[in-house]
Design a protein around this motif. Structure first.
Motif, PDB file in Angstrom:
ATOM      1  N   MET A   1       0.834  -1.187   0.000  1.00 17.87           N
ATOM      2  CA  MET A   1       0.000   0.000   0.000  1.00 17.87           C
ATOM      3  C   MET A   1       0.878   1.250   0.000  1.00 17.87           C
ATOM      4  N   ALA A   2       0.510   2.233  -0.804  1.00 22.24           N
ATOM      5  CA  ALA A   2       1.310   3.456  -0.921  1.00 22.24           C
ATOM      6  C   ALA A   2       1.095   4.352   0.296  1.00 22.24           C
ATOM      7  N   GLU A   3       2.186   4.927   0.774  1.00 23.33           N
ATOM      8  CA  GLU A   3       2.110   5.860   1.902  1.00 23.33           C
ATOM      9  C   GLU A   3       1.511   7.189   1.432  1.00 23.33           C
ATOM     10  N   LEU A   4       0.662   7.776   2.238  1.00 22.94           N
ATOM     11  CA  LEU A   4       0.106   9.086   1.945  1.00 22.94           C
ATOM     12  C   LEU A   4       1.122  10.141   2.376  1.00 22.94           C
ATOM     13  N   VAL A   5       1.618  10.921   1.412  1.00 24.94           N
ATOM     14  CA  VAL A   5       2.590  11.975   1.717  1.00 24.94           C
ATOM     15  C   VAL A   5       1.810  13.241   2.024  1.00 24.94           C
ATOM     16  N   GLN A   6       1.982  13.744   3.233  1.00 25.62           N
ATOM     17  CA  GLN A   6       1.328  15.009   3.597  1.00 25.62           C
ATOM     18  C   GLN A   6       2.135  15.705   4.669  1.00 25.62           C
ATOM     19  N   TYR A   7       1.978  17.029   4.711  1.00 30.59           N
ATOM     20  CA  TYR A   7       2.669  17.861   5.694  1.00 30.59           C
ATOM     21  C   TYR A   7       1.605  18.578   6.500  1.00 30.59           C
ATOM     22  N   TYR A   8       1.814  18.630   7.826  1.00 23.29           N
ATOM     23  CA  TYR A   8       0.784  19.146   8.731  1.00 23.29           C
ATOM     24  C   TYR A   8       1.276  20.391   9.461  1.00 23.29           C
ATOM     25  N   GLY A   9       0.363  21.329   9.671  1.00 27.64           N
ATOM     26  CA  GLY A   9       0.672  22.518  10.466  1.00 27.64           C
ATOM     27  C   GLY A   9      -0.565  22.992  11.201  1.00 27.64           C
ATOM     28  N   THR A  10      -0.374  23.464  12.430  1.00 29.67           N
ATOM     29  CA  THR A  10      -1.473  24.015  13.222  1.00 29.67           C
ATOM     30  C   THR A  10      -1.294  25.517  13.326  1.00 29.67           C
ATOM     31  N   GLY A  11      -2.363  26.248  13.096  1.00 35.44           N
ATOM     32  CA  GLY A  11      -2.320  27.701  13.239  1.00 35.44           C
ATOM     33  C   GLY A  11      -3.395  28.160  14.198  1.00 35.44           C
ATOM     34  N   ARG A  12      -3.087  29.187  14.980  1.00 30.80           N
ATOM     35  CA  ARG A  12      -4.066  29.743  15.917  1.00 30.80           C
ATOM     36  C   ARG A  12      -4.065  31.254  15.831  1.00 30.80           C
ATOM     37  N   ARG A  13      -5.258  31.845  16.039  1.00 31.85           N
ATOM     38  CA  ARG A  13      -5.401  33.289  16.084  1.00 31.85           C
ATOM     39  C   ARG A  13      -6.670  33.606  16.855  1.00 31.85           C
ATOM     40  N   LYS A  14      -6.572  34.435  17.893  1.00 30.33           N
ATOM     41  CA  LYS A  14      -7.691  34.711  18.796  1.00 30.33           C
ATOM     42  C   LYS A  14      -8.214  33.380  19.327  1.00 30.33           C
ATOM     43  N   SER A  15      -9.470  33.028  19.053  1.00 34.65           N
ATOM     44  CA  SER A  15      -9.963  31.732  19.533  1.00 34.65           C
ATOM     45  C   SER A  15     -10.154  30.744  18.379  1.00 34.65           C
ATOM     46  N   SER A  16      -9.572  31.058  17.217  1.00 30.49           N
ATOM     47  CA  SER A  16      -9.674  30.177  16.052  1.00 30.49           C
ATOM     48  C   SER A  16      -8.495  29.220  15.997  1.00 30.49           C
ATOM     49  N   VAL A  17      -8.763  28.007  15.541  1.00 23.15           N
ATOM     50  CA  VAL A  17      -7.719  27.001  15.368  1.00 23.15           C
ATOM     51  C   VAL A  17      -7.866  26.419  13.964  1.00 23.15           C
ATOM     52  N   ALA A  18      -6.734  26.316  13.252  1.00 22.12           N
ATOM     53  CA  ALA A  18      -6.735  25.732  11.908  1.00 22.12           C
ATOM     54  C   ALA A  18      -5.780  24.545  11.865  1.00 22.12           C
ATOM     55  N   ARG A  19      -6.288  23.418  11.400  1.00 19.46           N
ATOM     56  CA  ARG A  19      -5.446  22.241  11.164  1.00 19.46           C
ATOM     57  C   ARG A  19      -5.289  22.115   9.658  1.00 19.46           C
ATOM     58  N   VAL A  20      -4.042  22.224   9.181  1.00 18.96           N
ATOM     59  CA  VAL A  20      -3.780  22.313   7.744  1.00 18.96           C
ATOM     60  C   VAL A  20      -2.961  21.114   7.278  1.00 18.96           C
ATOM     61  N   PHE A  21      -3.410  20.469   6.210  1.00 18.52           N
ATOM     62  CA  PHE A  21      -2.703  19.348   5.595  1.00 18.52           C
ATOM     63  C   PHE A  21      -2.322  19.735   4.176  1.00 18.52           C
ATOM     64  N   LEU A  22      -1.028  19.667   3.871  1.00 17.70           N
ATOM     65  CA  LEU A  22      -0.527  19.905   2.513  1.00 17.70           C
ATOM     66  C   LEU A  22      -0.242  18.560   1.879  1.00 17.70           C
ATOM     67  N   ARG A  23      -0.807  18.323   0.700  1.00 16.60           N
ATOM     68  CA  ARG A  23      -0.554  17.081  -0.028  1.00 16.60           C
ATOM     69  C   ARG A  23      -0.117  17.453  -1.441  1.00 16.60           C
ATOM     70  N   PRO A  24       0.911  16.785  -1.979  1.00 15.76           N
ATOM     71  CA  PRO A  24       1.326  17.084  -3.351  1.00 15.76           C
ATOM     72  C   PRO A  24       0.144  16.930  -4.299  1.00 15.76           C
ATOM     73  N   GLY A  25      -0.041  17.924  -5.175  1.00 11.56           N
ATOM     74  CA  GLY A  25      -1.177  17.881  -6.090  1.00 11.56           C
ATOM     75  C   GLY A  25      -1.200  19.060  -7.036  1.00 11.56           C
ATOM     76  N   SER A  26      -2.421  19.414  -7.445  1.00 11.23           N
ATOM     77  CA  SER A  26      -2.595  20.395  -8.517  1.00 11.23           C
ATOM     78  C   SER A  26      -3.007  21.784  -8.036  1.00 11.23           C
ATOM     79  N   GLY A  27      -3.160  21.985  -6.737  1.00 14.36           N
ATOM     80  CA  GLY A  27      -3.532  23.310  -6.235  1.00 14.36           C
ATOM     81  C   GLY A  27      -4.957  23.408  -5.733  1.00 14.36           C
ATOM     82  N   GLU A  28      -5.613  22.284  -5.501  1.00 16.98           N
ATOM     83  CA  GLU A  28      -6.986  22.283  -4.972  1.00 16.98           C
ATOM     84  C   GLU A  28      -6.957  22.715  -3.505  1.00 16.98           C
ATOM     85  N   PHE A  29      -7.920  23.543  -3.102  1.00 19.13           N
ATOM     86  CA  PHE A  29      -7.925  24.121  -1.755  1.00 19.13           C
ATOM     87  C   PHE A  29      -9.301  23.915  -1.141  1.00 19.13           C
ATOM     88  N   LYS A  30      -9.380  23.139  -0.065  1.00 20.70           N
ATOM     89  CA  LYS A  30     -10.654  22.897   0.612  1.00 20.70           C
ATOM     90  C   LYS A  30     -10.559  23.321   2.069  1.00 20.70           C
TER      91      LYS A  30
END
Length: 131
Positions: A1-30
């Motif tokens: 089975m192929a490993e999923l390549v992704q890079y993770y980062g957590t960002g915070r501002r005021k009371s907001s929290v963002a969990r961000v996953f970067l995966r090699p691809g074409s530029g799709e943003f969800k």
């Protein structure tokens, strides 16, 4: 089975929290399962959130999947910006000085000031009457 390549980062501002996953691809943003342009309605929010990708010129190299929660939409956009910067740093540590100089790596600690007792709000007082 192929490993999923992704890079993770957590960002915070005021009371907001963002969990961000970067995966090699074409530029799709969800964000929270929605398209980036649907979730962030104003142009200022879109520009703020995408700044690390624009600075490092990696917009078309990665698909971004982000989960954001808490706070308002502007705080979420800034949290997403920090999460993206941290994920890009995980991908390539040599990008850190450029992003640090732009201010994307530092947490903005400003938050809402608490309401104090005997007052109407954090700073506002009840109306004073001399007589």
């Amino acid at each position: 089975m192929a490993e999923l390549v992704q890079y993770y980062g957590t960002g915070r501002r005021k009371s907001s929290v963002a969990r961000v996953f970067l995966r090699p691809g074409s530029g799709e943003f969800k964000v929270n399962g929605k398209a980036f342009d649907v979730y962030f309605v104003t142009e200022a929010q879109r520009i703020s959130a995408k700044q690390p990708l624009a600075l490092t010129e990696t917009t078309a190299n990665f698909n971004v999947v982000a989960n954001v929660s808490g706070g308002g939409i502007n705080g979420q956009a800034d949290a997403l910006r920090m999460g993206l910067a941290r994920a890009l740093q995980e991908f390539n540590p040599e990008l850190r000085p450029k992003m640090k100089a732009a201010g994307y790596m530092s947490r903005d600690a400003r938050g809402k000031e608490r309401k104090k007792y005997g007052q109407k709000g954090a700073r506002k007082r009840f109306q004073f009457s001399k007589r």
